[in-house]
Design an enzyme around this catalytic site. Structure first.
Site, short mmCIF file in Angstrom:
data_model
loop_
_atom_site.label_atom_id
_atom_site.label_comp_id
_atom_site.label_asym_id
_atom_site.label_seq_id
_atom_site.Cartn_x
_atom_site.Cartn_y
_atom_site.Cartn_z
N PHE A 124 0.85 -1.19 0.00
CA PHE A 124 0.00 0.00 0.00
C PHE A 124 0.88 1.23 0.00
CE2 PHE A 124 -4.45 1.25 0.74
CZ PHE A 124 -5.09 0.11 0.31
N GLN A 245 -7.28 14.78 3.12
CA GLN A 245 -6.64 13.91 2.14
C GLN A 245 -7.47 13.78 0.86
OE1 GLN A 245 -6.05 9.43 2.91
NE2 GLN A 245 -4.02 10.34 2.83
N HIS A 247 -7.87 11.40 -2.19
CA HIS A 247 -7.47 10.06 -2.64
C HIS A 247 -7.22 10.15 -4.14
CE1 HIS A 247 -7.34 5.84 -3.43
NE2 HIS A 247 -7.48 5.55 -2.15
N LEU A 257 -14.92 5.65 -4.81
CA LEU A 257 -13.51 5.30 -4.61
C LEU A 257 -13.11 4.02 -5.33
CD1 LEU A 257 -10.92 5.95 -2.83
CD2 LEU A 257 -11.70 4.06 -1.43
N GLU A 260 -6.73 2.05 -3.13
CA GLU A 260 -5.29 2.04 -3.40
C GLU A 260 -4.80 0.60 -3.56
OE1 GLU A 260 -3.02 5.22 -1.36
OE2 GLU A 260 -2.12 3.52 -0.31
N ARG A 291 -0.41 9.30 -0.59
CA ARG A 291 -1.52 9.86 -1.37
C ARG A 291 -1.35 11.34 -1.72
NH1 ARG A 291 -6.28 6.61 1.87
NH2 ARG A 291 -5.69 4.63 0.94
N HIS A 358 -11.31 12.56 0.60
CA HIS A 358 -11.46 11.20 1.11
C HIS A 358 -11.43 11.13 2.63
CE1 HIS A 358 -11.12 6.88 1.05
NE2 HIS A 358 -9.93 6.88 1.63
N ARG A 402 -2.39 10.97 5.98
CA ARG A 402 -2.54 9.61 6.50
C ARG A 402 -2.04 8.59 5.47
NH1 ARG A 402 -6.62 5.45 5.86
NH2 ARG A 402 -7.93 6.82 4.64
#
Ligand code: FAD
Length: 601
Positions: A124, A245, A247, A257, A260, A291, A358, A402
């Protein structure tokens, strides 16, 4: 019939939890297992909370598929946070991660499995081996439905331990006594429209994120920041709200979404030349950089004319080389989303994506026990009786950005630690503190103002203007001028919130009343965001301001950021619409600090 003191119903519980998503349910489990009386309120049925939509995974350094350890996770999280995360809280979370994930496994969580029976883990964004050397497989996953599996597992455990659920209830305001202790909340039962006063020894806010302050969002419609609004109205500051954030891979035009996990499984971002442009921006991690980094790179490609499609306004996410078999096994929901929201068969063609709002990194300030804290200029002071966990809280482990899969982890770790702390707190509490006569007056006046209104604006028109303003003035790339304009616009919109009217005054399941009450929360979050953002005169993590971009070789700002003036947390107070700051905790609990350095991938 208007709302009066006489028709308020009063109930008592040891603990009231507002929110039955992953964080609320994890905490509730500790409490009901300890035999406390717990009321868990939720606007929707618990398993419809936004946690259900989490796709990609939950991080823990299990090392099932590649060598890993908690210190690498700790390092990655600090670097991901652009050094704004508190290192004591990050150490606590990363050390606890394997324990809470195995515990979840033993609760019955249906993780995907490796041939040897261990939990399947995928790479990730920003998760690396040996401090950035190469990607590591740390995200524990159940296909692309990890949140779904997790929320149902936790719900079932709560049913077993007899947590009381108050389904389709909306909490309105916190009740504080003279000494400032929190001793309850007011709430509406949506089915009847009746107002309740819930008296408690402790209140836990677990109301999730507020992504609905933006127009294009991956968040559920219920994510209106109610817990943040309640805290702000009760005089509690909101921390680091400038950090939102984006995304990288929301479906263009739809906002839905695409996890990821797609890139974790090997998907590639391409521009209109078909180029894998992330190789230029992040030579080591490429498409798996954090991100904020990937979203900015995508926007840069679009700005420089290499966007795709007739208007050159999106990027393509290419999964065609993964093969239909892998896609169906590891990313089945992504395949469905492709068909339903973009009319694309992802096994055969790339899918259009754009960075989409996000996650909020900021929130209600807490310590690692979930206790809400207020900075007095010298130290954090606990607000007795009030706790917060999950996306509405800011502990702060995510800092300015994050890492993917660290939120589901945050819910488990801090849901559990808050639950444990509350059990001790309540067990040593003694009798309920007296409830003041006027405890529900504030909520009564808000409800009656709506019910007595005969003219004014619709809540949704005001909410739409908030969203349009935030989208324009607090986006991926910000400028000082645009943020300053945003601050003025949001102040104007705030003045309109008081003039919202309710045409339908009926009681039973009146969603218009609910939406009108939600706008009061949206505006707190939006104003906190706009004002905090305009004040932060640097680039850090998700907060990128054109005016303050410094190359990493600038001798004045050797790390690209401005750590001299801005290595500090923002605190926004609603009453005076004012800001204060508090230092970042750079000292971990037991290990040496990770000193600030340049952030390249
Ligand atoms: C599409 C999507 C995918 C994601 N994927 C991942 C991922 O793979 N990994 C990861 O780590 N993170 C992921 N995230 C982030 C993560 O899922 C969330 O941050 C997290 O689930 C939030 O959990 P929570 O318990 O804080 O709140 P939520 O799950 O949002 O629950 C909030 C609860 O509060 C209740 N509530 C709110 N207001 C009130 C009120 N006024 N009165 C009563 N009840 C109220 C709601 O009804 C709900 O029960 C994803 C997020 C999204 C949107």
């Amino acid at each position: 019939m208007s709302y009066t003191k006489e028709n308020i119903t009063k109930r008592k519980f040891d603990v009231v939890i507002i929110g039955a998503g992953g964080s609320g349910l994890r905490a509730a489990l500790e409490l009901s297992k300890a035999g406390l009386s717990v009321a868990a309120l939720s606007k929707v049925f618990p398993t419809r909370s936004h946690t259900v939509a989490a796709q990609g995974g939950v991080s823990a350094s299990l090392g099932n598929m590649s060598p890993d350890n908690w210190e690498w996770h700790f390092y990655d999280t600090i670097k991901g946070s652009d050094w704004l995360g508190d290192q004591d809280a990050i150490e606590f979370m990363c050390r606890e991660a394997p324990k809470v994930v195995y515990e979840l496994e033993h609760f019955g969580m249906p993780f995907d499995r490796n041939p040897d029976g261990t939990i399947y883990q995928r790479p990730f964004g920003g998760h690396t081996a040996n401090h950035g050397e190469k990607p590591v497989q740390r995200a524990c996953a159940a296909a692309d439905r990890t949140g779904h599996a997790m929320l149902h597992t936790l719900y079932q455990q709560n049913v077993k331990s007899k947590t009381n659920f108050f389904v389709e209830w909306m909490a309105l305001d916190l009740i504080r006594d003279e000494s400032g202790d929190v001793i309850g909340v007011t709430a509406l039962e949506l089915e009847t429209g009746d107002l309740y006063e819930l008296h408690a020894k402790a209140v836990l806010l677990a109301t999730g994120g507020a992504g609905r302050i933006f127009q294009a969002s991956t968040n559920a419609f219920i994510n209106t920041g109610d817990g943040l609004g309640m805290a702000a109205r009760a005089g509690i500051p909101l921390q680091d709200m400038e950090f939102w954030q984006f995304h990288p891979t929301g479906v263009a035009g739809a906002g839905v979404l695409l996890t990821e996990g797609c890139r974790g499984e090997g998907a590639i971002l391409r521009n209109s030349d078909g180029e894998r442009f992330m190789e230029r921006y992040a030579p080591t991690l490429k498409d798996l950089a954090p991100r904020d980094f990937v979203s900015r790179s995508m926007d840069q490609e679009i700005k420089e004319g290499r966007g795709c499609g007739p208007n050159k306004d999106y990027i393509l996410l290419d999964m065609t080389h993964l093969g239909a078999e892998t896609i169906r096994k590891r990313l089945p929901s992504v395949e469905e989303i492709g068909h339903n929201f973009a009319n694309v068969d992802i096994t055969k063609e790339p899918i259009p994506v754009v960075p989409t709002i996000h996650y909020q990194m900021g929130g209600i300030p807490t310590n690692i026990n979930g206790q809400v804290v207020v900075w007095d200029g010298q130290e954090n002071k606990v607000v007795n009786g009030l706790y917060a966990v999950g996306e509405c809280s800011c502990v702060s482990v995510h800092g300015a950005n994050r890492l993917g899969t660290n939120s589901l982890l945050d819910l488990l770790v801090f849901g559990k630690s808050a639950g444990k702390h509350i059990v001790n707190y309540v067990n040593g509490y003694g009798e309920f503190k007296p409830m003041p006569e006027n405890a529900s007056d504030f909520s009564l006046s808000r409800l009656n103002k709506l019910d007595e209104s005969s003219s004014g604006e619709y809540a949704q028109d005001v909410a739409n203007d908030i969203r349009a303003c935030m989208q324009l003035h607090a986006g991926v790339f910000r400028t000082q001028k645009s943020m300053d304009e945003g601050v003025k616009k949001i102040a104007d919109i705030r003045a309109r919130v008081g003039g919202v009217t309710l045409k339908d005054k009926s009681k039973v399941w009146n969603t218009a009343r609910m939406e009108a009450l939600e706008v009061a929360n949206l505006i707190e979050v939006a104003q906190a965001t706009m004002v905090s953002a305009a004040a932060r005169k640097e680039c850090r993590g998700a907060h990128t301001v054109d005016d303050y971009e410094h190359p990493a070789d600038d001798p004045k700002y050797p790390l690209g950021r401005n750590d001299i003036d801005w290595l500090k947390h923002t605190l926004w107070y609603s009453a005076a619409n004012s800001l204060e700051y508090k230092p970042v905790q750079l000292k971990p609990l037991t290990v040496p600090s990770v000193p600030p350095k340049v952030r390249t991938f």
